[in-house]
Design an enzyme around this catalytic site. Structure first.
Site, PDB file in Angstrom:
ATOM      1  N   LEU A   7       0.837  -1.201   0.000  1.00  0.00           N
ATOM      2  CA  LEU A   7       0.000   0.000   0.000  1.00  0.00           C
ATOM      3  C   LEU A   7       0.872   1.251   0.000  1.00  0.00           C
ATOM      4  O   LEU A   7       1.610   1.492   0.947  1.00  0.00           O
ATOM      5  CB  LEU A   7      -0.910   0.010   1.230  1.00  0.00           C
ATOM      6  CG  LEU A   7      -1.799  -1.232   1.431  1.00  0.00           C
ATOM      7  CD1 LEU A   7      -2.708  -1.041   2.631  1.00  0.00           C
ATOM      8  CD2 LEU A   7      -2.624  -1.494   0.183  1.00  0.00           C
ATOM      9  N   ALA A   8       0.776   2.007  -1.090  1.00  0.00           N
ATOM     10  CA  ALA A   8       1.661   3.179  -1.228  1.00  0.00           C
ATOM     11  C   ALA A   8       0.937   4.348  -1.878  1.00  0.00           C
ATOM     12  O   ALA A   8       1.530   5.173  -2.547  1.00  0.00           O
ATOM     13  CB  ALA A   8       2.878   2.791  -2.051  1.00  0.00           C
ATOM     14  N   ARG A  14       0.857  13.579   7.626  1.00  0.00           N
ATOM     15  CA  ARG A  14       1.572  13.865   8.879  1.00  0.00           C
ATOM     16  C   ARG A  14       3.073  14.094   8.665  1.00  0.00           C
ATOM     17  O   ARG A  14       3.765  14.553   9.559  1.00  0.00           O
ATOM     18  CB  ARG A  14       1.331  12.710   9.865  1.00  0.00           C
ATOM     19  CG  ARG A  14      -0.093  12.659  10.381  1.00  0.00           C
ATOM     20  CD  ARG A  14      -0.451  11.337  11.037  1.00  0.00           C
ATOM     21  NE  ARG A  14      -0.776  10.297  10.062  1.00  0.00           N
ATOM     22  CZ  ARG A  14      -1.175   9.069  10.364  1.00  0.00           C
ATOM     23  NH1 ARG A  14      -1.275   8.718  11.631  1.00  0.00           N
ATOM     24  NH2 ARG A  14      -1.460   8.181   9.413  1.00  0.00           N
ATOM     25  N   THR A  79      -7.157   2.177   3.627  1.00  0.00           N
ATOM     26  CA  THR A  79      -6.380   0.960   3.322  1.00  0.00           C
ATOM     27  C   THR A  79      -7.277  -0.176   2.807  1.00  0.00           C
ATOM     28  O   THR A  79      -6.877  -0.949   1.938  1.00  0.00           O
ATOM     29  CB  THR A  79      -5.614   0.490   4.568  1.00  0.00           C
ATOM     30  OG1 THR A  79      -6.510   0.462   5.696  1.00  0.00           O
ATOM     31  CG2 THR A  79      -4.453   1.407   4.914  1.00  0.00           C
ATOM     32  N   ASP A 103       4.684   1.943   4.559  1.00  0.00           N
ATOM     33  CA  ASP A 103       5.392   2.809   5.509  1.00  0.00           C
ATOM     34  C   ASP A 103       5.910   2.029   6.725  1.00  0.00           C
ATOM     35  O   ASP A 103       6.122   2.597   7.783  1.00  0.00           O
ATOM     36  CB  ASP A 103       4.496   3.975   5.949  1.00  0.00           C
ATOM     37  CG  ASP A 103       3.259   3.525   6.717  1.00  0.00           C
ATOM     38  OD1 ASP A 103       2.983   2.313   6.752  1.00  0.00           O
ATOM     39  OD2 ASP A 103       2.563   4.397   7.291  1.00  0.00           O
ATOM     40  N   TYR A 361      45.326  21.693  -7.344  1.00  0.00           N
ATOM     41  CA  TYR A 361      44.218  21.104  -8.091  1.00  0.00           C
ATOM     42  C   TYR A 361      44.797  20.211  -9.178  1.00  0.00           C
ATOM     43  O   TYR A 361      45.559  20.674 -10.047  1.00  0.00           O
ATOM     44  CB  TYR A 361      43.331  22.180  -8.734  1.00  0.00           C
ATOM     45  CG  TYR A 361      42.348  21.552  -9.694  1.00  0.00           C
ATOM     46  CD1 TYR A 361      41.372  20.672  -9.214  1.00  0.00           C
ATOM     47  CD2 TYR A 361      42.421  21.758 -11.065  1.00  0.00           C
ATOM     48  CE1 TYR A 361      40.494  20.032 -10.070  1.00  0.00           C
ATOM     49  CE2 TYR A 361      41.542  21.124 -11.938  1.00  0.00           C
ATOM     50  CZ  TYR A 361      40.583  20.263 -11.425  1.00  0.00           C
ATOM     51  OH  TYR A 361      39.715  19.623 -12.274  1.00  0.00           O
TER      52      TYR A 361
END
Ligand code: UD1
Ligand code: MG
Length: 451
Positions: A7-8, A14, A79, A103, A361
């Site tokens: 599930l994404a 938040r 969900t 998550d 350099y």
């Protein structure tokens, strides 16, 4: 048959971010990629990723997405709704469907394998990973009766008493897909958030089992940046502990970060504020730090590196680097060489026992064995349009403040006069000087200042 759904699709409000939550990173890898990588180890028949919010960005972020099916959930109504959408789009509901929240990034493949084994042994409708949390705030609370799960109540829907339950839902489920598809469309959104919860499937299914995992570190869900940083700390602690057990000393581990893909040999000492990123390999007996950043670099035995930055390069054994050196991509520093204070090296091959100790350099160059590059030497490799190479042979001595205008070739045992601007090639054993001669005017006095 095993199918996996991740599930994404959620926004991740938040996180307070313009980046979708599952694309935030932990130790250089996105949350979603971590979940995918664990799932791939199960060798499932299908992997479905439910995307929605900024779906293109999420899809594009995935490495090696061959065999991954993207299911678009738009709008995102929870969900449970995500799995309703999946069920509609995929007609064949055979075997097991493992559902994972995108998550919960630290989940290990071994734990998933155990969940499947447990699920099979119970011939369950659903088995889900649960864990006791000291602070369960934000997690769904799991209520069991006679070894079966009765229901899951989300934090926001809990009453005072229910909130005291410390058994939480980790957001990882193994369903019998056939059982699930019979009840999936019965889910309602009668709750505080007005969302269709996947957790409500539990009370609709008969044989719902809790697979309790004791170590809750791999089951941390990430909803905000505080949880993100806690997860980062967990990963880093695990990585550093692994290295310490393998013979690496960390002087101040909490100030260091090490990528999962990096390897570190025995008796290496890592001093404070050292960061080893990407796919780096440090061999035995090196002393790294304090204040070193290394990315995608190989470092052989017995090197000492202090206060320096190295990208995508190869450092052979017994090399000393720093303080304040910057080794840029595609450089190779051979054995026993020394790169010192305020020296920048880019796309160059430095052979054995070379010294470049101060303020230089060196770009697009090849420097022969045992050559000494004097303080302030600059390879002028860019004419404003193109870059050109500089080649210096072995046993040469480049005088302080030499500017080498590339393309240029100096042979072996060449010396350049300090302060020279070298524009022509020089053969072996020659001295190249290109500067105006000093004039001494005797008895010279400065003009008196006028009144
Ligand atoms: C969820 C669980 C909770 C559990 C916790 C574990 C539910 C209702 N609650 O809560 O019981 O303890 O995870 O971490 O499932 N997503 C979608 N489509 C949507 C909504 C969400 O794909 O419509 C995805 C999100 O992108 C995220 C995952 O589902 O990756 C979980 O969603 P999130 O909002 O984080 O759920 P939690 O509140 O953490
Ligand atoms: Mg969550």
């Amino acid at each position: 048959m095993l199918s996996v759904a991740i599930l994404a699709a959620g926004r991740g409000t938040r996180m307070a971010s313009s980046i979708p939550k599952v694309l935030h990173q932990l130790s250089g890898k996105t949350l979603l990629q971590r979940v995918i990588d664990s799932c791939k180890q199960l060798k499932p028949d299908n992997i479905y990723i439910i995307v929605g919010h900024k779906s293109r960005v999420v899809e594009d972020s995935i490495l090696q997405n061959k065999g991954i099916h993207f299911i678009v959930q738009n709008p995102q109504k929870g969900t449970g709704h995500a799995i309703q959408v999946l069920s509609q789009k995929v007609k064949n509901h055979k075997g097991k469907l493992m559902v994972l929240n995108g998550d919960v990034p630290l989940i290990k493949a071994e734990t998933l394998k155990k969940l499947i084994k447990f699920h099979d042994s119970k011939a369950a409708d659903v088995s889900l990973i649960t864990t006791m949390k000291e602070n369960p705030y934000g997690y769904g609370r799991v209520f069991t009766k006679d070894n079966l799960i009765e229901r899951i109540v989300e934090e926001k829907d809990c009453n005072k008493n229910e909130r005291l339950n410390l058994l939480t839902n980790a957001g990882i489920y193994c369903f019998s897909w056939e059982s699930l598809s019979k009840i999936i469309n019965a889910l309602k959104n009668k709750n505080k958030q007005k969302e269709i919860y996947l957790t409500d499937t539990i009370s609709l299914l008969k044989k719902s089992y809790s697979f309790e995992v004791e170590d809750d570190r791999e089951l941390q869900g990430i909803n905000n940046r505080v949880q993100l940083s806690k997860c980062e700390e967990t990963i880093q602690n695990l990585i550093k502990e692994k290295h310490m057990m393998g013979g690496v000393t960390f002087i101040n581990p909490s100030s260091c970060t090490i990528s999962e893909e990096s390897t570190i040999g025995m008796d290496v000492i890592i001093e404070a504020n050292t960061h080893i990123r990407g796919k780096s390999k440090i061999s035995n007996n090196c002393k790294i730090g304090p204040n070193v950043f290394i990315k995608d670099t190989i470092i052989n035995d017995n090197c000492e590196i202090i206060n320096s930055t190295i990208f995508n390069s190869k450092i052979m054994d017994h090399v000393k680097i720093g303080p304040y050196s910057h080794i840029r991509p595609n450089s190779e520093i051979s054995s026993q060489s020394k790169i010192g204070n305020f020296v920048e090296i880019k796309n160059s091959k430095i052979n054995e026992e070379v010294k470049i100790n101060h303020l230089s350099y060196i770009g697009d160059s090849k420097i022969g064995k045992c050559t000494n590059i004097g303080a302030g030497t600059i390879t002028a490799n860019f004419d404003g349009i193109k870059k050109y190479p500089t080649n210096i042979g072995k046993n040469s001595n480049i005088g302080a403040n030499t500017v080498l205008i590339a393309p240029i070739n100096l042979g072996d045992s060449v010396t350049t006069g300090a302060g020279s601007v070298i524009t022509k090639d020089s053969r072996n054993n020659s001295l190249a000087i290109a500067r105006s001669k000093q004039v001494n005017i005797e008895n010279w006095k400065r003009n008196k200042p006028r009144d």
